[in-house]
Design an enzyme around this catalytic site. Sequence first.
Site, PDB file in Angstrom:
ATOM      1  CD  GLN A   1      -0.577  -0.872   3.480  1.00 10.32           C
ATOM      2  OE1 GLN A   1      -1.981  -0.861   3.688  1.00 10.32           O
ATOM      3  NE2 GLN A   1      -0.622  -1.802   4.556  1.00 10.32           N
TER       4      GLN A   1
ATOM      5  CG  HIS B   1      -5.909   1.735  19.131  1.00 13.15           C
ATOM      6  ND1 HIS B   1      -4.389   3.135  19.028  1.00 13.15           N
ATOM      7  CD2 HIS B   1      -5.539   1.042  18.495  1.00 13.15           C
ATOM      8  CE1 HIS B   1      -4.012   3.161  17.696  1.00 13.15           C
ATOM      9  NE2 HIS B   1      -5.172   1.643  17.262  1.00 13.15           N
TER      10      HIS B   1
ATOM     11  CD  GLU C   1      -0.120  -4.232   9.650  1.00 13.45           C
ATOM     12  OE1 GLU C   1      -0.395  -3.541  10.540  1.00 13.45           O
ATOM     13  OE2 GLU C   1       0.251  -4.238   8.362  1.00 13.45           O
TER      14      GLU C   1
ATOM     15  N   GLY D   1      -2.946 -12.422   8.685  1.00 16.13           N
ATOM     16  CA  GLY D   1      -3.760 -13.016   9.368  1.00 16.13           C
ATOM     17  C   GLY D   1      -4.916 -14.239   8.707  1.00 16.13           C
TER      18      GLY D   1
ATOM     19  CG  ASP E   1      -6.072  -1.988  14.772  1.00 17.29           C
ATOM     20  OD1 ASP E   1      -7.913  -1.342  14.420  1.00 17.29           O
ATOM     21  OD2 ASP E   1      -5.495  -1.591  15.074  1.00 17.29           O
ATOM     22  CB  SER E   2      -9.102  -4.911   9.447  1.00 16.69           C
ATOM     23  OG  SER E   2     -10.532  -4.283   9.164  1.00 16.69           O
TER      24      SER E   2
HETATM   25  N1  AG3 Z   1      -7.787   0.582  11.945  1.00 22.68           N
HETATM   26  C1  AG3 Z   1      -9.543   0.890  11.393  1.00 22.68           C
HETATM   27  C2  AG3 Z   1      -9.297   2.147  10.569  1.00 22.68           C
HETATM   28  C3  AG3 Z   1     -10.500   2.470   9.698  1.00 22.68           C
HETATM   29  C4  AG3 Z   1     -10.533   3.558   9.784  1.00 22.68           C
HETATM   30  N2  AG3 Z   1     -11.228   4.038   8.605  1.00 22.68           N
HETATM   31  C5  AG3 Z   1     -11.766   5.303   7.789  1.00 22.68           C
HETATM   32  N3  AG3 Z   1     -10.919   6.754   7.957  1.00 22.68           N
HETATM   33  N4  AG3 Z   1     -12.532   5.110   6.571  1.00 22.68           N
HETATM   34  C6  AG3 Z   1      -7.026   2.090  12.130  1.00 22.68           C
HETATM   35  C7  AG3 Z   1      -6.084   1.143  12.934  1.00 22.68           C
HETATM   36  C8  AG3 Z   1      -5.662   1.396  14.192  1.00 22.68           C
HETATM   37  N5  AG3 Z   1      -5.216   0.809  14.615  1.00 22.68           N
END
Ligand code: AG3
Length: 275
Positions: free
Chosen positions: A32, A63, A107, A139, A156-157
């Site tokens: 990415q 978190h 991760e 994962g 935590d995706s």
């Molecule tokens: N995990 C959730 C991200 C989702 C955010 N979406 C958005 N901004 N459109 C984030 C990782 C945090 N540890």
Amino acid sequence: MQGIWFSELQTPGLGLSIKLKRTLHHEKTPYQELAVVDTEAYGRMLLLDNIIQTTVGDEFFYHEMIAHVPLNTHPHPRTALVIGGGDGGVIREIIKHPSIEKAVLVEIDARVVANAREYLPEIACGLDDARVEIRFEDGIEHVRQMENTYDVIIVDSTDPIGPAVGLFSTEFYRNVYRALKPDGLFVAQTESPLFNARLIRRIQRDLAEIFPIARLYLTTVPTYPGGIWSFSMGSKEYDPLEVDWRKVPQLATRFYTPAVHQAAFALPPFVQDIL
Ligand code: AG3
């Protein structure tokens, strides 16, 4: 507007704009596009493919709620798995729990962890704890290979696009069930009830078929679409609404408290209608 602004196009008709102080880092990883920027309102911010993942100013809303709700629902969590979460924020919260003996972070993108360590030390600081094991792998595969292994699994995706799609699938939830111990439980971030109602409904139905206990809870995250965010829990035995609060550890938190935990499960009618 003067200066340089970053805008996340959260929906085709809605953007969130934040004034930048400067860009600290930018790279294309194998998975990415990654950027760390400094902002006026929320301090440092991590972007993946131009989508806000976390900011130093509001990360604790998310978190703390994704970690302490499941960890306090389980009466004695020893082993925890985090899928995604390469910034380290969930791990930082998990290791606050004295019962935790091992926390595994799976991760897919090693560059997320490396950049979090370098540019977001207040979020990544838990990653060096002796109880933490970091694995750079998929994962979905990891969970497929595990059986009867974890007390708590936390997903935590990123949003359900690209590589994260599989983390929202029925098959994945079945594998999570198998990877959990007989009294284990799991939580996943499941997007905004304002903009992702159908996704949340489908996930809740999947979980209710797979787990004896399926629940939805909410928090607010100022920098995420709609500002209101959902988490979905599947649990084999423990009910997050029946925690014995006398036995829960005292934790240093800025958002989470037992009262906030309980209130998070009070669903407004428009969210109730989703289920
Ligand atoms: N995990 C959730 C991200 C989702 C955010 N979406 C958005 N901004 N459109 C984030 C990782 C945090 N540890």
